[in-house]
Design a protein around this motif. Structure first.
Motif, short mmCIF file in Angstrom:
data_model
loop_
_atom_site.label_atom_id
_atom_site.label_comp_id
_atom_site.label_asym_id
_atom_site.label_seq_id
_atom_site.Cartn_x
_atom_site.Cartn_y
_atom_site.Cartn_z
N UNK A 122 0.84 -1.20 0.00
CA UNK A 122 0.00 0.00 0.00
C UNK A 122 0.87 1.25 0.00
N UNK A 123 0.28 2.39 -0.36
CA UNK A 123 1.05 3.63 -0.34
C UNK A 123 0.14 4.82 -0.04
N UNK A 124 0.78 5.94 0.25
CA UNK A 124 0.09 7.22 0.45
C UNK A 124 0.44 8.11 -0.73
N UNK A 125 -0.56 8.79 -1.29
CA UNK A 125 -0.29 9.77 -2.33
C UNK A 125 -0.79 11.13 -1.84
N UNK A 126 0.01 12.16 -2.06
CA UNK A 126 -0.35 13.50 -1.59
C UNK A 126 0.37 14.54 -2.43
N UNK A 127 -0.13 15.79 -2.44
CA UNK A 127 0.55 16.84 -3.20
C UNK A 127 1.97 17.04 -2.70
N UNK A 128 2.92 17.24 -3.62
CA UNK A 128 4.31 17.48 -3.22
C UNK A 128 4.42 18.76 -2.40
N UNK A 129 3.58 19.74 -2.72
CA UNK A 129 3.48 20.95 -1.93
C UNK A 129 2.05 21.01 -1.41
N UNK A 140 -4.71 1.02 -0.78
CA UNK A 140 -4.45 -0.31 -0.26
C UNK A 140 -3.90 -1.26 -1.33
N UNK A 141 -4.55 -1.25 -2.52
CA UNK A 141 -4.17 -2.21 -3.55
C UNK A 141 -4.56 -1.65 -4.92
N UNK A 142 -4.41 -2.50 -5.95
CA UNK A 142 -4.68 -2.05 -7.32
C UNK A 142 -6.13 -1.63 -7.51
N UNK A 143 -7.06 -2.35 -6.88
CA UNK A 143 -8.48 -1.99 -7.02
C UNK A 143 -8.77 -0.63 -6.40
N UNK A 144 -8.26 -0.39 -5.22
CA UNK A 144 -8.51 0.90 -4.57
C UNK A 144 -7.78 2.03 -5.30
N UNK A 174 3.54 13.22 -4.57
CA UNK A 174 4.55 12.28 -4.12
C UNK A 174 3.85 11.02 -3.62
N UNK A 175 4.35 9.89 -4.05
CA UNK A 175 3.84 8.59 -3.62
C UNK A 175 4.86 8.04 -2.63
N UNK A 176 4.37 7.63 -1.45
CA UNK A 176 5.27 7.14 -0.41
C UNK A 176 4.76 5.84 0.17
N UNK A 177 5.68 5.02 0.65
CA UNK A 177 5.26 3.81 1.34
C UNK A 177 4.53 4.18 2.63
N UNK A 178 3.64 3.33 3.05
CA UNK A 178 2.89 3.57 4.29
C UNK A 178 3.80 3.33 5.48
N UNK A 179 3.81 4.30 6.38
CA UNK A 179 4.60 4.17 7.60
C UNK A 179 3.67 3.70 8.71
N UNK A 208 -9.00 4.76 11.53
CA UNK A 208 -8.66 3.47 10.92
C UNK A 208 -7.45 3.65 10.02
N UNK A 209 -6.99 2.55 9.42
CA UNK A 209 -5.76 2.61 8.64
C UNK A 209 -5.89 3.44 7.38
N UNK A 210 -7.11 3.60 6.87
CA UNK A 210 -7.29 4.40 5.66
C UNK A 210 -7.73 5.82 5.97
N UNK A 211 -7.75 6.18 7.25
CA UNK A 211 -8.10 7.54 7.66
C UNK A 211 -6.87 8.42 7.55
N UNK A 212 -6.97 9.51 6.79
CA UNK A 212 -5.84 10.45 6.65
C UNK A 212 -6.25 11.85 7.10
N UNK A 213 -7.32 11.93 7.88
CA UNK A 213 -7.83 13.23 8.30
C UNK A 213 -7.00 13.81 9.45
#
Length: 387
Positions: A122-129, A140-144, A174-179, A208-213
């Motif tokens: 899985x990874x996190x994607x977010x604006x570089x700035x 989480x995966x290819x489907x998500x 930027x795409x980063x591995x999940x920490x 939860x694990x998919x919460x980024x708020x």
């Protein structure tokens, strides 16, 4: 010196400026503040001249970065800001310290062409700035990824109007591995000798694990103790990689199950956004603005004697994507406050403009307070007033 800009300047900040007579850049935003004439105001020319001899600046908002880039181009401050504000450049600097950390930079127009074989789930994607959790997604995966990719492209049109490009630029990601681990946010600064100082530590809770708020943050002296040594070691190592002096920052980290600290991002020139650093005043009687300007290093032993293990929380009541703007009429702030037993302050916002209903500061009995659990998992529908 201080540069104030949208979206918000708290009463605590303004009182600090008036009491200490700190110089403030006179700009359009300052003119909208109550009794702004009582501030020690400087024109752009006088501000620039003073900076040349006393280059100590705090900004309440990253919106001020544009003015700095346009007017202080002779200073290395611009390079330092860009190094930390741009998440890709920050990762590049840290690559020697964290050689196995996976990250990848992409442009908006490249997202649809990304091959699954080039991604590490899985990874996190977010604006570089970026700012807040705007445009941030857990994949989480290819489907998500397919669903997130479509949502991301739709969001880009909407969120680009919230803040200037210097603060939130949705053209690059930027795409980063999940920490995995516990997340913390730290307010601090590097002094004139390049020595780091920690002013505030907030533990970030997620639903939860998919919460980024950014819904719930909690602080206490024991929480400061949890990460103090690890963060200081990291900050000292970072100062050897890039020269940083007279520099306030808001650092976000995670500590994994092995006890290792991994930085997420480091926001320059400010502490917690929207003046949320004020939680230190409510919790510890510690004014972070004065600490930076006066080179004050908190005595956490003394603070512990005064405050014990009291727990304080700052909750961001954001306007989620599930809320229909066309039907939204208002928000029941009184009902929100009634869900907490000890409200210290509530700051209402222009939720149609900024996507946030309010910031609320509270004291709770413990980190696992039912009050915090309830607001963390709430969809907010109980407070929303629809047409």
């Amino acid at each position: 010196m201080f540069i104030l800009d949208e979206p918000f300047a708290s009463g605590i900040l303004l009182d600090t400026l008036k009491r200490n007579r700190y110089p403030v850049l006179l700009n359009d935003f300052v003119k909208t503040l109550p009794e702004y004439e009582k501030l020690t105001l400087l024109s752009e020319e006088r501000f620039i001249d003073r900076f040349k001899t006393k280059p100590l600046i705090y900004t309440n908002s990253e919106n001020a970065i544009k003015w700095i880039n346009d007017n202080l181009m002779f200073s290395d401050l611009i390079e330092r800001i860009d190094t930390f504000k741009n998440k890709g450049k920050f990762r590049d600097i840290l690559s020697g310290m964290y050689p196995d950390f996976y990250y990848k930079e992409v442009l908006l127009e490249e997202i649809e062409q990304l091959k699954l074989k080039d991604l590490k789930f899985p990874f996190i994607i977010k604006p570089s700035v970026g700012f807040f959790s705007l445009g941030v997604h857990y994949v989480e995966d290819a489907d998500s990824w397919k669903a997130v990719r479509e949502k991301l492209l739709e969001e880009t049109v909407k969120i680009k109007d919230y803040y200037p490009e210097d603060v939130l630029d949705s053209s690059g990601f930027i795409i980063e591995e999940v920490i995995d681990g516990v997340e913390y946010a730290i307010d601090g600064y590097y002094d004139s000798y390049g020595e780091p100082v920690i002013l505030n530590v907030l533990k970030h809770y997620f639903a939860g694990k998919d919460d980024v708020s950014d819904r719930v943050y909690v602080t206490s002296v024991p929480i400061v103790r949890e990460v103090q040594d690890k963060v200081m070691r990291f900050l000292k190592s970072l100062s050897r990689l890039t020269v940083v002096k007279d520099f306030p920052f808001h650092l976000e980290i995670r500590i994994d199950t092995d006890g290792d600290m991994i930085p997420i991002e480091m926001n320059p020139m400010r502490f917690a956004g929207w003046c949320c650093t004020d939680i230190s005043v409510f919790g510890y009687g510690l004014n972070t603005y004065e600490c930076f300007m006066k080179n004050i290093k908190p005595d956490w032993d003394d603070i512990e004697q005064r405050c014990g293990d009291s727990v304080y929380s700052m909750c961001v009541i954001e306007k989620g994507s599930h809320i229909d703007d066309l039907l939204l009429k208002g928000f029941d702030y009184d009902k929100l406050c009634s869900t907490f037993s000890n409200v210290l302050d509530i700051r209402k916002t222009d939720f149609m403009r900024y996507g946030v209903f309010a910031f609320i500061f509270v004291q709770v009995e413990s980190e696992d307070s039912p009050e915090l659990k309830n607001i963390l998992n709430s969809d907010l529908n109980e407070f929303i007033i629809y047409e």
